[in-house]
Design a protein around this motif. Sequence first.
Motif, mmCIF file in Angstrom:
data_model
loop_
_atom_site.group_PDB
_atom_site.id
_atom_site.type_symbol
_atom_site.label_atom_id
_atom_site.label_comp_id
_atom_site.label_asym_id
_atom_site.label_seq_id
_atom_site.Cartn_x
_atom_site.Cartn_y
_atom_site.Cartn_z
ATOM 1 N N GLN A 126 0.823 -1.198 0.000
ATOM 2 C CA GLN A 126 0.000 0.000 0.000
ATOM 3 C C GLN A 126 0.860 1.252 0.000
ATOM 4 O OE1 GLN A 126 -2.431 -0.879 3.492
ATOM 5 N NE2 GLN A 126 -4.190 -1.192 2.174
ATOM 6 N N ARG A 127 2.094 1.166 0.482
ATOM 7 C CA ARG A 127 2.945 2.341 0.622
ATOM 8 C C ARG A 127 4.077 2.397 -0.403
ATOM 9 N NH1 ARG A 127 4.858 5.875 4.781
ATOM 10 N NH2 ARG A 127 6.193 7.361 3.688
ATOM 11 N N HIS A 128 4.622 1.235 -0.809
ATOM 12 C CA HIS A 128 5.832 1.244 -1.622
ATOM 13 C C HIS A 128 5.736 0.311 -2.832
ATOM 14 C CE1 HIS A 128 7.333 2.623 2.336
ATOM 15 N NE2 HIS A 128 8.203 3.316 1.621
ATOM 16 N N ILE A 129 6.591 0.593 -3.819
ATOM 17 C CA ILE A 129 6.843 -0.313 -4.935
ATOM 18 C C ILE A 129 8.350 -0.491 -5.020
ATOM 19 C CG2 ILE A 129 6.662 -0.712 -7.416
ATOM 20 C CD1 ILE A 129 4.207 1.058 -7.461
ATOM 21 N N LEU A 130 8.801 -1.746 -4.964
ATOM 22 C CA LEU A 130 10.227 -2.044 -5.023
ATOM 23 C C LEU A 130 10.496 -2.984 -6.192
ATOM 24 C CD1 LEU A 130 13.130 -2.087 -3.736
ATOM 25 C CD2 LEU A 130 12.373 -4.127 -2.502
ATOM 26 N N ALA A 131 11.507 -2.668 -6.993
ATOM 27 C CA ALA A 131 11.903 -3.526 -8.109
ATOM 28 C C ALA A 131 13.414 -3.748 -8.043
ATOM 29 C CB ALA A 131 11.525 -2.890 -9.443
ATOM 30 N N SER B 213 4.670 9.899 -0.894
ATOM 31 C CA SER B 213 5.435 11.133 -1.090
ATOM 32 C C SER B 213 5.867 11.325 -2.543
ATOM 33 C CB SER B 213 6.673 11.134 -0.193
ATOM 34 O OG SER B 213 7.603 10.136 -0.614
ATOM 35 N N GLY B 214 5.890 10.224 -3.320
ATOM 36 C CA GLY B 214 6.372 10.293 -4.693
ATOM 37 C C GLY B 214 7.884 10.222 -4.793
ATOM 38 N N GLU B 215 8.591 10.068 -3.660
ATOM 39 C CA GLU B 215 10.055 10.006 -3.662
ATOM 40 C C GLU B 215 10.522 8.688 -4.279
ATOM 41 O OE1 GLU B 215 13.848 10.239 -0.565
ATOM 42 O OE2 GLU B 215 11.803 10.019 0.192
#
Length: 229
Positions: free
Chosen positions: A139-144, A165-167
């Motif tokens: 829900q908070r992050h996308i990691l690749a 935050s879009g960071e």
Amino acid sequence: MHVGYARVSTLEQDLSAQREALERLGVENKNIYSDHGLTGTTRARPGLREALAATQDGDTLVVTKLDRLARSLPDARDIADELTIKGVALSLGGSVYDPNCHLNVRQSLHNTSGIGARQGGRRRWGRNKRWEYWNVITQRHILAVTVSHVDYIALHSVWLLDRESGEVLQKLAIVPFGIGASLPGSLGSGNASGRAPGLQLQIEKLGDQGERVSVDGIEGFAEDVLNRW
């Protein structure tokens, strides 16, 4: 019903590969909508509008990759929210995104395992390319994370997006001759790791517990977030 969406950014690009991939993911050709020569940074796309309109409660919208659907964080979030409200699932390359759950995907991006490998005691000429991709969406992050070895180089990368935050935190490393890269003989079957100056990546299989990714070398990387995956 499965509804597919495909997009390419320029008129010179071909949609065939995406359409074929969507059909392999269970989408009938008649239910595939597309945009040709349109950027993913805008929602003003006729094909996307038609695909969203074609979905109903219980359906699944299928795209081959998230960036085919949207290239901007607000748009991706808005589309996902719109689908959730309608009761429509979102499938990213065959893995269904659930806003209430974590999504973990591991797949080979490029598989030519066996080329250049020993067969019958003799080494075949050619390159033995192995390329692992690991992705998690919360829900908070996308990691690749990518770990690869293509004989003459190793390519490793990590990309982390804070959806609130879009960071974006990211790092790319290219290592000559594949030094420091370790991948299983069969893609996705074992641990994979990559070492480069200033960057270390590890994809570890934990049996029934699933898989774990470790990243070292990115300033500001939130380990507490990583541990919750």
